[in-house]
Motif scaffolding. Structure first.
Motif, PDB file in Angstrom:
ATOM      1  N   ILE A 134     -71.823   1.946  -5.903  1.00 18.86           N
ATOM      2  CA  ILE A 134     -71.437   0.819  -6.749  1.00 18.86           C
ATOM      3  C   ILE A 134     -71.254   1.271  -8.195  1.00 18.86           C
ATOM      4  CG2 ILE A 134     -72.271  -1.369  -7.737  1.00 18.86           C
ATOM      5  CD1 ILE A 134     -73.496  -1.947  -4.983  1.00 18.86           C
ATOM      6  N   GLY A 135     -72.134   2.132  -8.661  1.00 18.68           N
ATOM      7  CA  GLY A 135     -72.017   2.633 -10.027  1.00 18.68           C
ATOM      8  C   GLY A 135     -73.358   2.855 -10.676  1.00 18.68           C
ATOM      9  N   LYS A 147     -74.688  -8.026  -9.198  1.00 17.13           N
ATOM     10  CA  LYS A 147     -73.508  -8.894  -9.252  1.00 17.13           C
ATOM     11  C   LYS A 147     -72.338  -8.263  -8.513  1.00 17.13           C
ATOM     12  CE  LYS A 147     -74.763 -11.623 -13.263  1.00 17.13           C
ATOM     13  NZ  LYS A 147     -74.454 -12.027 -14.638  1.00 17.13           N
ATOM     14  N   ALA A 148     -72.205  -6.942  -8.594  1.00 18.53           N
ATOM     15  CA  ALA A 148     -71.154  -6.244  -7.840  1.00 18.53           C
ATOM     16  C   ALA A 148     -71.420  -6.370  -6.336  1.00 18.53           C
ATOM     17  CB  ALA A 148     -71.079  -4.779  -8.256  1.00 18.53           C
ATOM     18  N   MET A 149     -72.684  -6.246  -5.929  1.00 16.20           N
ATOM     19  CA  MET A 149     -73.040  -6.413  -4.519  1.00 16.20           C
ATOM     20  C   MET A 149     -72.722  -7.831  -4.059  1.00 16.20           C
ATOM     21  SD  MET A 149     -76.692  -4.368  -4.524  1.00 16.20           S
ATOM     22  CE  MET A 149     -77.244  -5.030  -2.955  1.00 16.20           C
ATOM     23  N   LEU A 150     -73.031  -8.810  -4.891  1.00 16.52           N
ATOM     24  CA  LEU A 150     -72.771 -10.211  -4.562  1.00 16.52           C
ATOM     25  C   LEU A 150     -71.275 -10.473  -4.415  1.00 16.52           C
ATOM     26  CD1 LEU A 150     -73.760 -13.184  -4.299  1.00 16.52           C
ATOM     27  CD2 LEU A 150     -73.641 -13.307  -6.789  1.00 16.52           C
ATOM     28  N   GLN A 151     -70.485  -9.987  -5.361  1.00 12.96           N
ATOM     29  CA  GLN A 151     -69.037 -10.241  -5.363  1.00 12.96           C
ATOM     30  C   GLN A 151     -68.315  -9.559  -4.207  1.00 12.96           C
ATOM     31  OE1 GLN A 151     -68.052  -8.931  -9.305  1.00 12.96           O
ATOM     32  NE2 GLN A 151     -68.759 -10.826 -10.264  1.00 12.96           N
ATOM     33  N   THR A 152     -68.831  -8.416  -3.776  1.00 15.99           N
ATOM     34  CA  THR A 152     -68.147  -7.648  -2.724  1.00 15.99           C
ATOM     35  C   THR A 152     -68.861  -7.738  -1.370  1.00 15.99           C
ATOM     36  OG1 THR A 152     -69.360  -5.621  -3.309  1.00 15.99           O
ATOM     37  CG2 THR A 152     -67.226  -5.997  -4.404  1.00 15.99           C
ATOM     38  N   GLY A 154     -79.975  -4.699   5.401  1.00 13.54           N
ATOM     39  CA  GLY A 154     -79.359  -5.993   5.105  1.00 13.54           C
ATOM     40  C   GLY A 154     -78.217  -6.295   6.053  1.00 13.54           C
ATOM     41  N   GLU A 155     -77.445  -5.266   6.394  1.00 16.05           N
ATOM     42  CA  GLU A 155     -76.372  -5.418   7.380  1.00 16.05           C
ATOM     43  C   GLU A 155     -76.957  -5.701   8.765  1.00 16.05           C
ATOM     44  OE1 GLU A 155     -73.050  -5.404   7.259  1.00 16.05           O
ATOM     45  OE2 GLU A 155     -72.782  -4.897   5.155  1.00 16.05           O
ATOM     46  N   THR A 156     -77.955  -4.924   9.136  1.00 16.89           N
ATOM     47  CA  THR A 156     -78.557  -5.061  10.464  1.00 16.89           C
ATOM     48  C   THR A 156     -79.132  -6.455  10.685  1.00 16.89           C
ATOM     49  OG1 THR A 156     -79.069  -2.703  10.580  1.00 16.89           O
ATOM     50  CG2 THR A 156     -80.350  -4.149  12.006  1.00 16.89           C
ATOM     51  N   LEU A 157     -79.823  -6.992   9.672  1.00 16.47           N
ATOM     52  CA  LEU A 157     -80.460  -8.300   9.797  1.00 16.47           C
ATOM     53  C   LEU A 157     -79.579  -9.431   9.263  1.00 16.47           C
ATOM     54  CD1 LEU A 157     -84.140  -7.381   8.813  1.00 16.47           C
ATOM     55  CD2 LEU A 157     -83.133  -7.600  11.102  1.00 16.47           C
ATOM     56  N   ASP A 158     -78.392  -9.102   8.775  1.00 19.31           N
ATOM     57  CA  ASP A 158     -77.433 -10.063   8.228  1.00 19.31           C
ATOM     58  C   ASP A 158     -78.051 -10.897   7.104  1.00 19.31           C
ATOM     59  OD1 ASP A 158     -74.912 -11.153   7.923  1.00 19.31           O
ATOM     60  OD2 ASP A 158     -75.232 -12.711   9.425  1.00 19.31           O
ATOM     61  N   ILE A 159     -78.696 -10.202   6.168  1.00 19.48           N
ATOM     62  CA  ILE A 159     -79.278 -10.824   4.985  1.00 19.48           C
ATOM     63  C   ILE A 159     -78.265 -10.695   3.859  1.00 19.48           C
ATOM     64  CG2 ILE A 159     -81.147 -10.720   3.293  1.00 19.48           C
ATOM     65  CD1 ILE A 159     -82.891  -9.489   5.572  1.00 19.48           C
ATOM     66  N   ARG A 160     -77.896 -11.842   3.269  1.00 20.25           N
ATOM     67  CA  ARG A 160     -76.865 -11.877   2.231  1.00 20.25           C
ATOM     68  C   ARG A 160     -77.454 -12.274   0.886  1.00 20.25           C
ATOM     69  NH1 ARG A 160     -76.033 -14.555   6.328  1.00 20.25           N
ATOM     70  NH2 ARG A 160     -76.227 -16.610   5.388  1.00 20.25           N
ATOM     71  N   LEU A 161     -77.063 -11.575  -0.150  1.00 18.14           N
ATOM     72  CA  LEU A 161     -77.399 -11.942  -1.518  1.00 18.14           C
ATOM     73  C   LEU A 161     -76.486 -13.097  -1.909  1.00 18.14           C
ATOM     74  CD1 LEU A 161     -79.008 -11.179  -4.095  1.00 18.14           C
ATOM     75  CD2 LEU A 161     -77.157  -9.588  -4.628  1.00 18.14           C
ATOM     76  N   VAL A 162     -77.046 -14.218  -2.392  1.00 12.81           N
ATOM     77  CA  VAL A 162     -76.213 -15.380  -2.713  1.00 12.81           C
ATOM     78  C   VAL A 162     -76.321 -15.839  -4.167  1.00 12.81           C
ATOM     79  CG1 VAL A 162     -76.085 -16.221  -0.331  1.00 12.81           C
ATOM     80  CG2 VAL A 162     -77.914 -17.055  -1.830  1.00 12.81           C
ATOM     81  N   GLU A 163     -77.377 -15.448  -4.880  1.00 10.83           N
ATOM     82  CA  GLU A 163     -77.519 -15.803  -6.293  1.00 10.83           C
ATOM     83  C   GLU A 163     -78.196 -14.661  -7.033  1.00 10.83           C
ATOM     84  OE1 GLU A 163     -79.422 -19.563  -7.237  1.00 10.83           O
ATOM     85  OE2 GLU A 163     -78.643 -20.462  -5.374  1.00 10.83           O
ATOM     86  N   VAL A 164     -77.723 -14.408  -8.248  1.00  9.21           N
ATOM     87  CA  VAL A 164     -78.320 -13.385  -9.105  1.00  9.21           C
ATOM     88  C   VAL A 164     -78.424 -13.948 -10.519  1.00  9.21           C
ATOM     89  CG1 VAL A 164     -78.047 -11.100 -10.131  1.00  9.21           C
ATOM     90  CG2 VAL A 164     -77.329 -11.478  -7.766  1.00  9.21           C
ATOM     91  N   ASP A 165     -79.633 -13.955 -11.049  1.00 10.35           N
ATOM     92  CA  ASP A 165     -79.884 -14.338 -12.431  1.00 10.35           C
ATOM     93  C   ASP A 165     -80.810 -13.297 -13.042  1.00 10.35           C
ATOM     94  OD1 ASP A 165     -78.525 -16.910 -12.503  1.00 10.35           O
ATOM     95  OD2 ASP A 165     -80.131 -17.660 -11.220  1.00 10.35           O
ATOM     96  N   ASP A 166     -81.074 -13.442 -14.319  1.00  5.70           N
ATOM     97  CA  ASP A 166     -81.991 -12.554 -15.021  1.00  5.70           C
ATOM     98  C   ASP A 166     -83.407 -12.822 -14.526  1.00  5.70           C
ATOM     99  OD1 ASP A 166     -83.011 -10.734 -16.887  1.00  5.70           O
ATOM    100  OD2 ASP A 166     -83.162 -12.267 -18.432  1.00  5.70           O
TER     101      ASP A 166
END
Length: 150
Positions: A7-8, A18-23, A30-42
């Motif tokens: 990612i960088g 945020k890059a993980m969330l957007q893409t 996370g792929e194996t268990l299908d866990i998705r990031l849906v919100e990111v704040d400070d």
């Protein structure tokens, strides 16, 4: 190569998240268990997943490791959101309390992680795993070490 280097590594933790969330990029578990990031704040993140029969233990409910993984992600990502470029974090301790069993009918669950305190070397966090109605299934507190790039 690890996901964050792809990612960088020059990005701050919140920029990486945020890059993980957007893409919709996720680490392997996370792929194996299908866990998705849906919100990111400070200092705060939310992840979602849908428990199903493939996550069952021999007793016919979702294995506790699924909740533990979601809560560990939530705690770790909350701290990651405050890391500067070149810093990383690793879990020292994760304490989980299981409040209610999940099954295939539970529906979407959300793990919300927040920083309690963040020092130069150690962070303390908490996370809650709830369904969309707010019913609590598991909670956690965690201690994480803050590491600098070498």
């Amino acid at each position: 190569m690890n996901l964050l280097h792809e990612i960088g590594p020059h990005l701050s933790g919140i920029e990486q998240l945020k890059a993980m969330l957007q893409t919709d990029r996720r680490p392997g578990i996370g792929e194996t268990l299908d866990i998705r990031l849906v919100e990111v704040d400070d200092g705060r993140v939310v992840l979602e997943a849908i428990p199903d029969i493939h996550l069952y233990n021999p007793f016919g409910t979702v294995h506790g490791g699924f909740a533990a993984t979601m809560l560990d992600f939530a705690c770790g990502y909350a701290v990651m959101s405050r890391m500067v470029a070149g810093q990383t974090t690793s879990t020292i301790e994760l304490k989980i309390s299981y409040h209610k069993a999940m099954n295939k009918d539970t529906g979407t669950v959300r793990a919300e992680g927040k920083i309690i305190t963040l020092g130069r070397r150690v962070a303390f966090t908490e996370a809650r795993l709830t369904d969309l109605d707010g019913k609590l299934y598991a909670s956690a507190t965690s201690s994480l070490i803050v590491l600098s790039a070498q």
